[in-house]
Design an enzyme around this catalytic site. Structure first.
Site, PDB file in Angstrom:
ATOM      1  N   SER A   1       0.802  -1.225   0.000  1.00  0.00           N
ATOM      2  CA  SER A   1       0.000   0.000   0.000  1.00  0.00           C
ATOM      3  C   SER A   1       0.835   1.275   0.000  1.00  0.00           C
ATOM      4  O   SER A   1       0.344   2.342  -0.381  1.00  0.00           O
ATOM      5  CB  SER A   1      -0.950   0.025   1.203  1.00  0.00           C
ATOM      6  OG  SER A   1      -0.208  -0.027   2.419  1.00  0.00           O
TER       7      SER A   1
ATOM      8  N   HIS B   1       0.113   5.294   6.952  1.00  0.00           N
ATOM      9  CA  HIS B   1       0.812   5.801   5.769  1.00  0.00           C
ATOM     10  C   HIS B   1       1.274   7.252   5.913  1.00  0.00           C
ATOM     11  O   HIS B   1       0.522   8.089   6.444  1.00  0.00           O
ATOM     12  CB  HIS B   1      -0.095   5.671   4.541  1.00  0.00           C
ATOM     13  CG  HIS B   1      -0.553   4.272   4.307  1.00  0.00           C
ATOM     14  ND1 HIS B   1      -1.788   3.818   4.745  1.00  0.00           N
ATOM     15  CD2 HIS B   1       0.063   3.219   3.726  1.00  0.00           C
ATOM     16  CE1 HIS B   1      -1.916   2.543   4.416  1.00  0.00           C
ATOM     17  NE2 HIS B   1      -0.799   2.152   3.806  1.00  0.00           N
TER      18      HIS B   1
ATOM     19  N   ASP C   1      -2.690   8.788   7.493  1.00  0.00           N
ATOM     20  CA  ASP C   1      -3.676   7.909   8.130  1.00  0.00           C
ATOM     21  C   ASP C   1      -2.931   7.037   9.146  1.00  0.00           C
ATOM     22  O   ASP C   1      -1.745   7.256   9.397  1.00  0.00           O
ATOM     23  CB  ASP C   1      -4.457   7.108   7.072  1.00  0.00           C
ATOM     24  CG  ASP C   1      -3.629   6.042   6.364  1.00  0.00           C
ATOM     25  OD1 ASP C   1      -2.473   5.788   6.787  1.00  0.00           O
ATOM     26  OD2 ASP C   1      -4.121   5.455   5.380  1.00  0.00           O
TER      27      ASP C   1
END
Length: 367
Positions: A37, A331, A328
């Site tokens: 991600s 990240h 977040d």
């Protein structure tokens, strides 16, 4: 008297010259991305999985102000690297229907949120592109490009390309430490698990090398115990979780050593180690020096440190994302990503082994 060429003929000649010119321009700049991600630019948008970033407020600072599938408020690391190597655009997600024709020559992003080095990492996300499948897609990509520009030019495009590989974090946070007494933690002590990961990662990287690439940036894990998600779940006083920090401290040096061993075996510097743990630590330990008001609280989230659950439209949302090191619970923000890429570009050998990206670009331009 010779018949003048028709408009259609002239158009075909001009188009052919334009295509040839663009192939030459793009060949040296193709960029391929593999991993999780941290570098996924939207492949998971096309999959039935919970590991997606395709709804607001993701993308709030992206040029379109729309969620793209990037786990960021704006640009992610591949975007920023693309901007710095002269690419016309950031490589599209491989599953994007827009990745056709000329755009294939820019490269492709095969990354998928939730994946790890191991196949059993991220099983809770169900339908993600595991690393073996990412490499299979890369083979498929090469077949598609051969049909466009021929086998020799495709081989050259891949050989001259830059590759980014980002794996490892999920093998800890979404596998070994996902739940108490996880299957992997019962199977391996932490030092033995790290050795197992490194050995499996080496196999992945050699498969990638055998597909024709010659320049691969390999990032280590960040300081996993310091992300807001782990502070929320594991920290009582705002200190980074010692166990996850220990894991990063074991994994990253062994990764760098393994890459150096591979380079010696191959006989050239194919694999470049990026010490992203140290890059993160710079702004985590001294956020004010980088213009951040906090490196503990996520901009988007809820609960302690905004570290619980997902970033959604119902979450707390900071008004100025540039003041937050983390976007977040897991990240980095776009600003933090820019700091990381700057070190990838110009960092000393403390950050980049055996050399930084600017040196790579300078060396390769002379070949």
């Amino acid at each position: 008297m010779a018949t003048p060429p028709s408009f259609a003929t002239l158009y075909s000649i001009i188009l052919g010259l334009f295509l040839a010119y663009n192939i030459r321009c793009i060949e040296g700049r193709a960029f391929f991305v593999f991993g999780d991600s941290l570098v996924d630019s939207g492949n998971n948008n096309y999959l039935a999985t919970s590991a997606r970033a395709d709804s607001p407020p993701y993308g709030i600072d992206y040029p379109t102000r729309r969620a793209t599938g990037r786990f960021s408020n704006g640009f992610n690391i591949p975007d920023i690297i693309s901007q710095n190597i002269g690419s016309q655009e950031s490589p599209l997600p491989y599953l994007s229907p827009q990745l056709t024709g000329q755009r294939l020559l820019v490269g492709a992003n095969f990354a998928s949120a939730g994946v790890g080095i191991l196949n059993d990492t991220g099983i809770q996300f169900v339908n993600i592109i595991r690393i073996a499948a990412q490499l299979e897609y890369f083979q498929q990509y090469q077949q598609r490009v051969r049909a466009l520009i021929g086998a020799d030019r495709t081989k050259q495009l891949v050989k001259q390309a830059l590759v980014l590989m980002t794996l490892g974090g999920n093998d800890f946070v979404n596998n070994y430490y996902l739940v108490p007494y996880s299957a992997r933690s019962r199977q391996y002590s932490l030092p033995d698990y790290v050795k197992f990961l490194i050995s499996e990662y080496q196999k992945v990287l050699m498969k990638l090398y055998n597909l024709g690439v010659t320049r691969v940036l390999v990032t280590g894990t960040g300081p996993m115990g310091c992300v807001p998600a782990e502070l929320a779940q594991r920290s009582r006083n705002g200190q980074c979780d010692a166990e996850l920090q220990r894991a990063a401290g074991l994994f990253n040096p062994q990764l760098t050593q393994m890459l150096q061993n591979l380079n010696r075996k191959i006989g050239r510097n194919v694999f470049i180690a990026a010490n992203t743990e140290l890059m993160h630590n710079d702004f985590i330990s001294n956020p004010g020096a980088y213009g951040f008001v906090t490196s503990k609280v996520a901009c988007c989230g809820q609960g302690p440190y905004n570290g619980l659950g997902l970033c959604t439209q119902l979450s707390n949302l900071c008004p100025n994302r540039d003041q937050y090191a983390f976007w977040d619970p897991f990240h980095p923000s776009e600003k933090a990503n820019k700091i990381i890429v700057q070190q990838i570009l110009t960092g000393t050998t403390e950050y980049m082994t055996p050399m930084n990206l600017s040196t790579i670009l300078a060396v390769d331009s002379k070949v």
